[in-house]
Scaffold this motif. Structure first.
Motif, PDB file in Angstrom:
ATOM      1  N   GLU A   1      -1.686  16.823  -3.385  1.00 57.09           N
ATOM      2  CA  GLU A   1      -1.132  17.815  -4.333  1.00 57.09           C
ATOM      3  C   GLU A   1       0.016  17.224  -5.142  1.00 57.09           C
ATOM      4  OE1 GLU A   1      -0.381  21.891  -3.378  1.00 57.09           O
ATOM      5  OE2 GLU A   1      -1.901  21.916  -1.788  1.00 57.09           O
ATOM      6  N   ILE A   2       0.867  16.459  -4.474  1.00 52.31           N
ATOM      7  CA  ILE A   2       1.993  15.818  -5.163  1.00 52.31           C
ATOM      8  C   ILE A   2       1.480  14.854  -6.233  1.00 52.31           C
ATOM      9  CG2 ILE A   2       3.870  14.135  -4.836  1.00 52.31           C
ATOM     10  CD1 ILE A   2       4.356  15.584  -2.068  1.00 52.31           C
ATOM     11  N   LYS A   3       0.456  14.085  -5.906  1.00 53.73           N
ATOM     12  CA  LYS A   3      -0.124  13.128  -6.855  1.00 53.73           C
ATOM     13  C   LYS A   3      -0.615  13.817  -8.130  1.00 53.73           C
ATOM     14  CE  LYS A   3      -3.116  10.187  -5.060  1.00 53.73           C
ATOM     15  NZ  LYS A   3      -4.164   9.670  -4.126  1.00 53.73           N
ATOM     16  N   LYS A   4      -1.122  15.035  -7.976  1.00 48.13           N
ATOM     17  CA  LYS A   4      -1.689  15.759  -9.120  1.00 48.13           C
ATOM     18  C   LYS A   4      -0.634  16.447  -9.984  1.00 48.13           C
ATOM     19  CE  LYS A   4      -5.992  16.710  -6.658  1.00 48.13           C
ATOM     20  NZ  LYS A   4      -6.691  17.716  -5.825  1.00 48.13           N
ATOM     21  N   HIS A   5       0.601  16.514  -9.505  1.00 47.52           N
ATOM     22  CA  HIS A   5       1.638  17.255 -10.250  1.00 47.52           C
ATOM     23  C   HIS A   5       1.802  16.656 -11.645  1.00 47.52           C
ATOM     24  CE1 HIS A   5       5.499  18.979 -11.375  1.00 47.52           C
ATOM     25  NE2 HIS A   5       5.284  19.895 -10.427  1.00 47.52           N
ATOM     26  N   PRO A   6       1.900  17.499 -12.682  1.00 47.02           N
ATOM     27  CA  PRO A   6       1.982  16.990 -14.053  1.00 47.02           C
ATOM     28  C   PRO A   6       3.182  16.094 -14.340  1.00 47.02           C
ATOM     29  CG  PRO A   6       2.329  19.380 -13.965  1.00 47.02           C
ATOM     30  CD  PRO A   6       1.829  18.972 -12.634  1.00 47.02           C
ATOM     31  N   LYS A   7       4.255  16.214 -13.572  1.00 44.46           N
ATOM     32  CA  LYS A   7       5.427  15.359 -13.808  1.00 44.46           C
ATOM     33  C   LYS A   7       5.300  13.998 -13.127  1.00 44.46           C
ATOM     34  CE  LYS A   7       8.939  18.804 -14.897  1.00 44.46           C
ATOM     35  NZ  LYS A   7      10.259  19.355 -14.553  1.00 44.46           N
ATOM     36  N   VAL A   8       4.353  13.868 -12.225  1.00 47.96           N
ATOM     37  CA  VAL A   8       4.162  12.615 -11.493  1.00 47.96           C
ATOM     38  C   VAL A   8       3.262  11.692 -12.299  1.00 47.96           C
ATOM     39  CG1 VAL A   8       3.145  11.576  -9.422  1.00 47.96           C
ATOM     40  CG2 VAL A   8       4.537  13.658  -9.233  1.00 47.96           C
ATOM     41  N   GLN A   9       3.724  10.463 -12.556  1.00 47.78           N
ATOM     42  CA  GLN A   9       2.959   9.504 -13.348  1.00 47.78           C
ATOM     43  C   GLN A   9       2.327   8.401 -12.499  1.00 47.78           C
ATOM     44  OE1 GLN A   9       2.651  11.507 -16.147  1.00 47.78           O
ATOM     45  NE2 GLN A   9       2.393   9.508 -17.081  1.00 47.78           N
ATOM     46  N   VAL A  10       3.119   7.805 -11.620  1.00 48.68           N
ATOM     47  CA  VAL A  10       2.632   6.689 -10.803  1.00 48.68           C
ATOM     48  C   VAL A  10       2.919   6.980  -9.333  1.00 48.68           C
ATOM     49  CG1 VAL A  10       2.921   4.223 -10.266  1.00 48.68           C
ATOM     50  CG2 VAL A  10       2.979   4.993 -12.640  1.00 48.68           C
TER      51      VAL A  10
ATOM     52  N   HIS B   1      -3.000  -3.884 -12.870  1.00 48.35           N
ATOM     53  CA  HIS B   1      -2.925  -3.954 -14.332  1.00 48.35           C
ATOM     54  C   HIS B   1      -1.694  -3.248 -14.904  1.00 48.35           C
ATOM     55  CE1 HIS B   1      -6.770  -5.856 -14.288  1.00 48.35           C
ATOM     56  NE2 HIS B   1      -7.343  -4.827 -13.699  1.00 48.35           N
ATOM     57  N   SER B   2      -0.884  -2.680 -14.030  1.00 49.59           N
ATOM     58  CA  SER B   2       0.371  -2.063 -14.476  1.00 49.59           C
ATOM     59  C   SER B   2       1.494  -3.085 -14.315  1.00 49.59           C
ATOM     60  CB  SER B   2       0.685  -0.822 -13.641  1.00 49.59           C
ATOM     61  OG  SER B   2       2.037  -0.450 -13.791  1.00 49.59           O
ATOM     62  N   PRO B   3       2.128  -3.547 -15.408  1.00 50.27           N
ATOM     63  CA  PRO B   3       3.229  -4.513 -15.284  1.00 50.27           C
ATOM     64  C   PRO B   3       4.359  -3.998 -14.388  1.00 50.27           C
ATOM     65  CG  PRO B   3       2.534  -4.329 -17.568  1.00 50.27           C
ATOM     66  CD  PRO B   3       1.811  -3.243 -16.819  1.00 50.27           C
ATOM     67  N   PHE B   4       4.672  -2.702 -14.479  1.00 51.90           N
ATOM     68  CA  PHE B   4       5.741  -2.120 -13.661  1.00 51.90           C
ATOM     69  C   PHE B   4       5.399  -2.246 -12.174  1.00 51.90           C
ATOM     70  CE2 PHE B   4       7.051   1.726 -11.278  1.00 51.90           C
ATOM     71  CZ  PHE B   4       8.412   1.473 -11.215  1.00 51.90           C
ATOM     72  N   VAL B   5       4.176  -1.855 -11.808  1.00 52.58           N
ATOM     73  CA  VAL B   5       3.776  -1.904 -10.396  1.00 52.58           C
ATOM     74  C   VAL B   5       3.603  -3.349  -9.937  1.00 52.58           C
ATOM     75  CG1 VAL B   5       2.020  -1.199  -8.709  1.00 52.58           C
ATOM     76  CG2 VAL B   5       2.736   0.394 -10.503  1.00 52.58           C
ATOM     77  N   TYR B   6       3.069  -4.211 -10.794  1.00 54.17           N
ATOM     78  CA  TYR B   6       2.909  -5.635 -10.438  1.00 54.17           C
ATOM     79  C   TYR B   6       4.269  -6.259 -10.120  1.00 54.17           C
ATOM     80  CZ  TYR B   6       1.777 -10.570 -10.648  1.00 54.17           C
ATOM     81  OH  TYR B   6       1.646 -11.909 -10.334  1.00 54.17           O
ATOM     82  N   ASP B   7       5.255  -6.004 -10.964  1.00 56.24           N
ATOM     83  CA  ASP B   7       6.601  -6.548 -10.721  1.00 56.24           C
ATOM     84  C   ASP B   7       7.209  -5.961  -9.452  1.00 56.24           C
ATOM     85  OD1 ASP B   7       6.500  -8.186 -12.908  1.00 56.24           O
ATOM     86  OD2 ASP B   7       7.755  -6.925 -14.193  1.00 56.24           O
ATOM     87  N   LEU B   8       7.028  -4.667  -9.251  1.00 60.22           N
ATOM     88  CA  LEU B   8       7.565  -4.014  -8.051  1.00 60.22           C
ATOM     89  C   LEU B   8       6.969  -4.642  -6.793  1.00 60.22           C
ATOM     90  CD1 LEU B   8       9.253  -1.584  -6.870  1.00 60.22           C
ATOM     91  CD2 LEU B   8       7.116  -0.284  -6.925  1.00 60.22           C
ATOM     92  N   VAL B   9       5.671  -4.858  -6.794  1.00 54.70           N
ATOM     93  CA  VAL B   9       4.990  -5.409  -5.624  1.00 54.70           C
ATOM     94  C   VAL B   9       5.385  -6.870  -5.393  1.00 54.70           C
ATOM     95  CG1 VAL B   9       2.729  -6.050  -4.672  1.00 54.70           C
ATOM     96  CG2 VAL B   9       3.055  -3.804  -5.730  1.00 54.70           C
ATOM     97  N   THR B  10       5.365  -7.691  -6.448  1.00 54.16           N
ATOM     98  CA  THR B  10       5.629  -9.124  -6.278  1.00 54.16           C
ATOM     99  C   THR B  10       7.112  -9.441  -6.074  1.00 54.16           C
ATOM    100  OG1 THR B  10       5.670  -9.416  -8.686  1.00 54.16           O
ATOM    101  CG2 THR B  10       3.586  -9.845  -7.557  1.00 54.16           C
TER     102      THR B  10
ATOM    103  N   GLN C   1       4.580   5.562 -18.549  1.00 55.28           N
ATOM    104  CA  GLN C   1       3.463   4.985 -17.803  1.00 55.28           C
ATOM    105  C   GLN C   1       2.201   5.838 -17.929  1.00 55.28           C
ATOM    106  OE1 GLN C   1       5.719   1.887 -16.509  1.00 55.28           O
ATOM    107  NE2 GLN C   1       3.649   2.144 -15.726  1.00 55.28           N
ATOM    108  N   VAL C   2       1.058   5.185 -17.902  1.00 58.55           N
ATOM    109  CA  VAL C   2      -0.216   5.888 -17.751  1.00 58.55           C
ATOM    110  C   VAL C   2      -0.285   6.416 -16.327  1.00 58.55           C
ATOM    111  CG1 VAL C   2      -2.734   5.604 -17.781  1.00 58.55           C
ATOM    112  CG2 VAL C   2      -1.321   4.362 -19.422  1.00 58.55           C
ATOM    113  N   LYS C   3      -0.846   7.616 -16.144  1.00 61.15           N
ATOM    114  CA  LYS C   3      -0.945   8.178 -14.785  1.00 61.15           C
ATOM    115  C   LYS C   3      -1.909   7.324 -13.968  1.00 61.15           C
ATOM    116  CE  LYS C   3      -1.337  12.621 -12.392  1.00 61.15           C
ATOM    117  NZ  LYS C   3       0.024  13.130 -12.233  1.00 61.15           N
ATOM    118  N   GLN C   4      -1.391   6.750 -12.886  1.00 60.93           N
ATOM    119  CA  GLN C   4      -2.190   5.875 -12.022  1.00 60.93           C
ATOM    120  C   GLN C   4      -1.753   6.011 -10.565  1.00 60.93           C
ATOM    121  OE1 GLN C   4      -1.432   2.118 -14.353  1.00 60.93           O
ATOM    122  NE2 GLN C   4      -3.589   1.727 -13.903  1.00 60.93           N
TER     123      GLN C   4
END
Length: 258
Positions: free
Chosen positions: A224-233, A22-31, A249-252
């Motif tokens: 731990e890296i995933k939880k860092h406040p500067k990390v979004q996706v 549901h993330s357009p950024f991630v969908y485009d990156l993957v496809t 981006q929403v954090k996902q």
């Protein structure tokens, strides 16, 4: 090995492909990037570079500063064997090139050159400037010879311990579009490198961590890296963990099969 098999099974249970993203950024990156089937011209350079190393029967004495090897019992190793067992696979080297190209990476940093196969994948995008750091003089020497042989003049090879070079890069106010972490598969070192290099990232940077399921400690570091406040996706491909800082981006967190 048993730990990694269990981790891979757990990854498969949670993973997805492009469907349901549901993330357009991630969908485009993957496809458009991950699943891109086009035969890029740069693939020939990467393949020739790797094949050249696979034909090298010389033996070198490797200085290992990281978590060590699960394959080699001795520090005296044939070059072709390092390329085959410790180097990035051709499949992932092509993906690394596609990421560099798709994300329009101009400046990149690599921690852990080894023989330079991943370096060649990044630098195959000729207008990308890559700084790569290697602690082992013998492997760095082979990599340097390869860079010359394949006219990879956009690579700056620094032979030194990571900490010293990272400090220098921060002093130089360097910013990187992509950082590839492949030099020390230990929890504390991974977290230290991540935190130390955060000032070199900008909103559109990507950090790529190799072997995030190498051990339970590496999995802890990844969490731990995933939880860092500067990390979004974040994207877990099992072999790699990709980190994006995009404030819009929403954090996902995603688990994507590649």
């Amino acid at each position: 090995m048993l730990f990694q098999l269990k981790s891979y099974f757990n990854f498969l249970l949670k993973s997805q492909n492009q469907h349901g993203l549901h993330s357009p950024f991630v969908y485009d990156l993957v496809t458009k990037c991950f699943y891109n089937k086009n035969e890029h011209k740069a693939y020939k350079l990467i393949k020739d570079y790797r094949n050249n190393l696979l034909g090298n029967k010389n033996r070198i004495s490797v200085t290992d500063f990281g978590a060590g090897s699960r394959v080699f019992r001795s520090n005296e190793r044939p070059v072709f064997s390092i390329a085959k067992n410790a180097g990035i696979t051709l499949h992932r080297a092509k993906l690394l090139y596609r990421l560099t190209n798709y994300l329009k990476v101009d400046t990149a940093l690599e921690l852990g050159t080894s023989l330079g196969i991943a370096s060649s994948a990044i630098a195959a995008k000729k207008n990308t400037k890559l700084i790569t750091i290697e602690g082992c003089p013998k492997t760095a020497k082979i990599a340097g010879q390869q860079f010359e042989k394949f006219d990879l003049n956009n690579i700056e090879l620094r032979v030194n311990k990571f900490d010293a070079e990272m400090d220098a890069l921060i002093q130089e106010n360097q910013k990187f579009d992509l950082i590839y972490f492949d030099g020390n598969h230990q929890k504390q070192a991974t977290l230290d490198y991540f935190n130390q290099l955060l000032p070199t990232a900008h909103n559109d940077s990507v950090f790529i961590f190799d072997d995030i399921h190498w051990s339970s400690e590496m999995e802890e570091a990844w969490e731990e890296i995933k939880k860092h406040p500067k990390v979004q996706v974040t994207i877990d491909t099992f072999q790699w963990g990709l980190v994006f800082f995009r404030k819009e981006q929403v954090k996902q967190h995603f688990n994507i099969r590649v």
